[in-house]
Scaffold this motif. Structure first.
Motif, mmCIF file in Angstrom:
data_model
loop_
_atom_site.group_PDB
_atom_site.id
_atom_site.type_symbol
_atom_site.label_atom_id
_atom_site.label_comp_id
_atom_site.label_asym_id
_atom_site.label_seq_id
_atom_site.Cartn_x
_atom_site.Cartn_y
_atom_site.Cartn_z
ATOM 1 N N PHE A 126 33.785 38.888 -17.297
ATOM 2 C CA PHE A 126 34.052 40.198 -17.882
ATOM 3 C C PHE A 126 33.847 41.332 -16.883
ATOM 4 N N ALA A 127 32.730 41.304 -16.146
ATOM 5 C CA ALA A 127 32.428 42.388 -15.204
ATOM 6 C C ALA A 127 33.488 42.472 -14.103
ATOM 7 N N ALA A 128 33.858 41.316 -13.556
ATOM 8 C CA ALA A 128 34.868 41.300 -12.493
ATOM 9 C C ALA A 128 36.221 41.777 -13.009
ATOM 10 N N LYS A 129 36.604 41.326 -14.217
ATOM 11 C CA LYS A 129 37.882 41.770 -14.795
ATOM 12 C C LYS A 129 37.890 43.292 -14.978
ATOM 13 N N THR A 130 36.749 43.845 -15.401
ATOM 14 C CA THR A 130 36.650 45.293 -15.598
ATOM 15 C C THR A 130 36.849 46.035 -14.281
ATOM 16 N N MET A 131 36.225 45.533 -13.219
ATOM 17 C CA MET A 131 36.369 46.178 -11.910
ATOM 18 C C MET A 131 37.790 46.044 -11.376
ATOM 19 N N LEU A 132 38.422 44.907 -11.625
ATOM 20 C CA LEU A 132 39.805 44.725 -11.177
ATOM 21 C C LEU A 132 40.750 45.682 -11.911
#
Length: 361
Positions: A126-132
Motif C-alpha cells: 500500500f505505501a509503495a503504491k501510494t508513493m508511485l
C-alpha cells in the motif's frame, strides 16, 4: 545541449524494459549531436565503462533495496545533473518522477517519460503504491514535457490530471538478428522449432506461473517451454516460480542478451506473454519483429498493439491459455508479417531530439 538521464538502472546489458528502452534510444540521441549522460545505479553496473556508444556513463552508489533505491538514486542523480549544468533532465518512470519538482526548483528543464502505471504491479504494498501514484502526479503536473509510450497511458493522464499535451512516442524495436547457435541449444537441451518461449522478468504481474501451469496441461508433442529472464530481487514469488518450472521440466536460461537471445527468438515456434500489467512491452515488439506467432493476455497495453483476435486470451484464464498453446502446437509453424513502422528506433530518437530542442527554446 546537455541531457542527463535518470530513472533507469543503467545501460548497457541491464535487465528491464526501461533499461532496454534507454540502451536503444540514447546512443541514437548522442549520435545526433547531443551531449548525453546516463546516471547508473552502481550496484547494477557489471562493468567499469565511462562511455557507451557516445553516451557518457556516471555510476552513483545506491542501496539495493526494492522500496528505496529508485528515489535515492534519482535524488543523487538530480544533484549530479545540476553540478553538470544540465540543460534537460530526462526522468524515466513514475517512481523517480516524484522528484520532478526538485529538478524544476533547481532551475533545470525536465522531460518525464511515463512507462506505465507501476502502482498496478502486484509486488508493491500500500505505501509503495501510494508513493508511485504521487510520483505519477508530480511528473505529470510539473514536468515541462511528458512522453507517454501508449495511448492507454495517455488516456490515464488526461482522465486523472487533465494533461492533454503529452507526446505519444512508442517504444521501439531494433532490426531482428536472425541467427543459429547450436552449441547453446545443445547446452539447454532444446531443438530448433521445438520450444515455446516466454521472455520477461520473474515478477508476479508477468503471470509466468500461469504459462507453466498451462503448458504442463497440453500434449506438447516433444516441445519444451523455455523461460528467458530472472528477477532483480529474489523473493517468495521468484523462488516458487523457479521451483514450479523445474518440477515441470521447464528450461530456465537466466538473464540473457546478444546471440543467445537472438537465437532463441530466431528459432522458437511461439512467444507467450501472459502479463496482467504492461506499459508497452518491448519483449512483445521484439517477438513481432522476428515474425513470431504470439499468444498474449488481453490487457489494454497488449491490445493496443493490434494483433489478430486469435492471439489474445483473457488475462488470468489458464484454460484459454492452455487451449491457445495446444492450437499452436497442433498446427504447422507459420511466420506472421506485422506492421512495425511506428516502432522504428531511429524515428523515435528523431522525435525526442526535436522535443529536446523545442523544450529549451
Amino acid at each position: 545541449m546537455k541531457i542527463v538521464v535518470t530513472g533507469t538502472r543503467g545501460i548497457p546489458n541491464i535487465m528491464g524494459g526501461v533499461e532496454t528502452h534507454c540502451e536503444e534510444l540514447f546512443p541514437r540521441i548522442a549520435q545526433s549531436g547531443f551531449d548525453v549522460t546516463v546516471i547508473r545505479r552502481k550496484s547494477y553496473a557489471q562493468d567499469t565503462l565511462t562511455e557507451y556508444k557516445g553516451v557518457k556513463l556516471i555510476d552513483i552508489e545506491t542501496p539495493k533495496k526494492k522500496s528505496f533505491e529508485a528515489i535515492i538514486h534519482t535524488f543523487r542523480a538530480i544533484l549530479k545533473a545540476k553540478s553538470l549544468k544540465a540543460d534537460i533532465v530526462h526522468i524515466h518512470a513514475i517512481g523517480p518522477a516524484l522528484l520532478v519538482p526538485m529538478a524544476r526548483l533547481l532551475g533545470m528543464k525536465v522531460i518525464f517519460t511515463h512507462h506505465g502505471p507501476d502502482y498496478d504491479r502486484d509486488k508493491w504494498g500500500f505505501a509503495a503504491k501510494t508513493m508511485l501514484k504521487l510520483g505519477e502526479r508530480m511528473g505529470t503536473m510539473f514536468a515541462n514535457e511528458v512522453i507517454v509510450i501508449s495511448e492507454v497511458i495517455n488516456d490515464i493522464l488526461v482522465r486523472k490530471y487533465g494533461r492533454r499535451d503529452c507526446h505519444l512516442i512508442y517504444n521501439g524495436v531494433p532490426q531482428p538478428e536472425i541467427c543459429e547457435y547450436p552449441e547453446y541449444f545443445k547446452e539447454l537441451g532444446i531443438e530448433k522449432g521445438k520450444y515455446v518461449l516466454g521472455m520477461c522478468r520473474f515478477v508476479p504481474e508477468k503471470n509466468l506461473h500461469h504459462l507453466v501451469e498451462a503448458f504442463s496441461k497440453i500434449d506438447a508433442k516433444g516441445c519444451k517451454l523455455v523461460l528467458a529472464g530472472d528477477t532483480d530481487f529474489e523473493d517468495d514469488y521468484s523462488l516458487s516460480l523457479k521451483k514450479m518450472a523445474k518440477e515441470h521440466g521447464v528450461i530456465l536460461t537466466g538473464f540473457i542478451r546478444g546471440r543467445k537471445l537472438h537465437s532463441l527468438l530466431s528459432n522458437t515456434r511461439c512467444f507467450v506473454l501472459p502479463s496482467s500489467h504492461e506499459g508497452l512491452p518491448i519483449a512483445l515488439l521484439e517477438a513481432m519483429s522476428y515474425k513470431l506467432p504470439v499468444i498474449v493476455s488481453n490487457i489494454p497495453a497488449n491490445m493496443e498493439v493490434g494483433l489478430d483476435y486469435s492471439a489474445y486470451f483473457h488475462v488470468g484464464n489458464v484454460k484459454q491459455l492452455t487451449e491457445k498453446l495446444q492450437a499452436n502446437i497442433d498446427h504447422p509453424y507459420q511466420q506472421i508479417e506485422y506492421d512495425m513502422a511506428k516502432y522504428d528506433w531511429d524515428i523515435i530518437a528523431n522525435e525526442i531530439a526535436k522535443l529536446y530542442q523545442s523544450t529549451i527554446k
